[in-house]
Design a protein around this motif. Structure first.
Motif, PDB file in Angstrom:
ATOM      1  N   THR A 122     -22.453 -55.737  28.385  1.00  0.00           N
ATOM      2  CA  THR A 122     -21.257 -55.898  27.552  1.00  0.00           C
ATOM      3  C   THR A 122     -21.304 -54.950  26.356  1.00  0.00           C
ATOM      4  OG1 THR A 122     -22.372 -57.786  26.520  1.00  0.00           O
ATOM      5  CG2 THR A 122     -20.754 -58.266  28.239  1.00  0.00           C
ATOM      6  N   THR A 123     -22.059 -55.306  25.312  1.00  0.00           N
ATOM      7  CA  THR A 123     -22.032 -54.524  24.073  1.00  0.00           C
ATOM      8  C   THR A 123     -23.233 -53.605  23.905  1.00  0.00           C
ATOM      9  OG1 THR A 123     -23.122 -56.319  22.866  1.00  0.00           O
ATOM     10  CG2 THR A 123     -20.708 -56.317  22.904  1.00  0.00           C
ATOM     11  N   ILE A 142     -17.893 -47.644  31.284  1.00  0.00           N
ATOM     12  CA  ILE A 142     -17.135 -48.884  31.454  1.00  0.00           C
ATOM     13  C   ILE A 142     -18.101 -50.067  31.470  1.00  0.00           C
ATOM     14  CG2 ILE A 142     -15.527 -50.156  32.901  1.00  0.00           C
ATOM     15  CD1 ILE A 142     -14.342 -47.610  31.744  1.00  0.00           C
ATOM     16  N   SER A 143     -17.948 -50.960  30.514  1.00  0.00           N
ATOM     17  CA  SER A 143     -18.795 -52.156  30.438  1.00  0.00           C
ATOM     18  C   SER A 143     -17.959 -53.390  30.741  1.00  0.00           C
ATOM     19  CB  SER A 143     -19.410 -52.289  29.043  1.00  0.00           C
ATOM     20  OG  SER A 143     -18.403 -52.567  28.088  1.00  0.00           O
ATOM     21  N   SER A 146     -15.219 -54.376  28.324  1.00  0.00           N
ATOM     22  CA  SER A 146     -13.951 -53.642  28.256  1.00  0.00           C
ATOM     23  C   SER A 146     -13.025 -53.975  29.410  1.00  0.00           C
ATOM     24  CB  SER A 146     -14.233 -52.129  28.237  1.00  0.00           C
ATOM     25  OG  SER A 146     -14.903 -51.725  29.421  1.00  0.00           O
ATOM     26  N   LEU A 147     -13.402 -54.966  30.215  1.00  0.00           N
ATOM     27  CA  LEU A 147     -12.633 -55.312  31.406  1.00  0.00           C
ATOM     28  C   LEU A 147     -12.131 -56.749  31.352  1.00  0.00           C
ATOM     29  CD1 LEU A 147     -15.045 -53.817  34.102  1.00  0.00           C
ATOM     30  CD2 LEU A 147     -12.919 -52.788  33.286  1.00  0.00           C
TER      31      LEU A 147
END
Length: 224
Positions: A122-123, A142-143, A146-147
């Motif tokens: 994630t972060t 892309i994590s 961000s989805l």
């Protein structure tokens, strides 16, 4: 399934204009660090360490999914507080780049192949890539954070394809888990399995030096 072999590089390598990498288990060996991270959260709640089955789960899934799996619902607020007070940078010494990674990244860049990361982190992924000084190779990154829908949903791969403007058959996804396999299949792009021959894959990669030799063999054949 084609097994990556420098002596007989396949012609489909010539179609590849972009490569998407999973993070954990592909770019980095982070199994010990992941186990340590989630055990620190459990320890902060006075709980026992995670089980081998839970360890396998947390190695692949996004952090909130992992916490739901290993923490009782009534203690989730406590777990999130413990997590907020952890400094993930303290765990970086227990994460290692996969052998041959920087060589394959430099080679792909030299051949004009675009590279991205699609991960259920994630972060922490940005800091991790910067820590190992490999962030310059990847765009986009892309994590799960961000989805709307993390892997195995194909949303992340669709974002990468859109950013690159490349056709599906021109992009390959390198992953090590069933989540990666399912995400690639749902997006309709070729999947290359890394160190996991049990996955449904168009190419099996035992390690990055072998992949690099295979790609060099293809380019030598194409140029000759």
């Amino acid at each position: 399934m084609y097994v990556c072999n420098p002596a007989s590089p396949p012609d489909f390598l010539g179609r590849v204009k972009g490569v998407v990498f999973d993070c954990d288990g592909v770019l980095v060996d982070s199994r010990d660090a992941n186990r340590m991270y989630y055990n620190l959260i459990r320890e902060g709640l006075g709980m026992l360490p995670i089980t081998p089955e839970e360890e396998e789960y947390v190695h692949m899934h996004a952090v909130n999914e992992c916490l739901i799996r290993i923490i009782p619902p009534e203690r989730m607020d406590e777990a999130q507080e413990v997590r907020r007070n952890l400094n993930y940078a303290d765990i970086f010494p227990y994460i290692y780049l996969e052998d041959g990674l920087t060589d394959i990244l430099a080679a792909l860049q030299g051949w004009g192949v675009r590279m991205a990361v699609h991960t259920n982190r994630t972060t922490t992924v940005g800091d991790l890539l910067a820590h190992f000084e490999i962030d310059r190779y990847f765009d986009p990154v892309i994590s799960a954070g961000s989805l709307k829908r993390p892997k195995p949903d194909p949303e992340g791969i669709h974002m990468i394809l859109g950013a690159w403007g490349l056709a599906k058959e021109a992009v390959a996804y390198i992953g090590d888990s069933a989540l990666d396999e399912r995400s690639a299949r749902a997006a309709g792009i070729p999947f290359w399995a890394f160190k996991n021959p049990g996955l449904a894959t168009s190419m099996y990669i035992p390690d990055f030096p072998t992949l690099l030799s295979c790609l060099r063999g293809f380019h030598a054949k194409a140029e000759g």
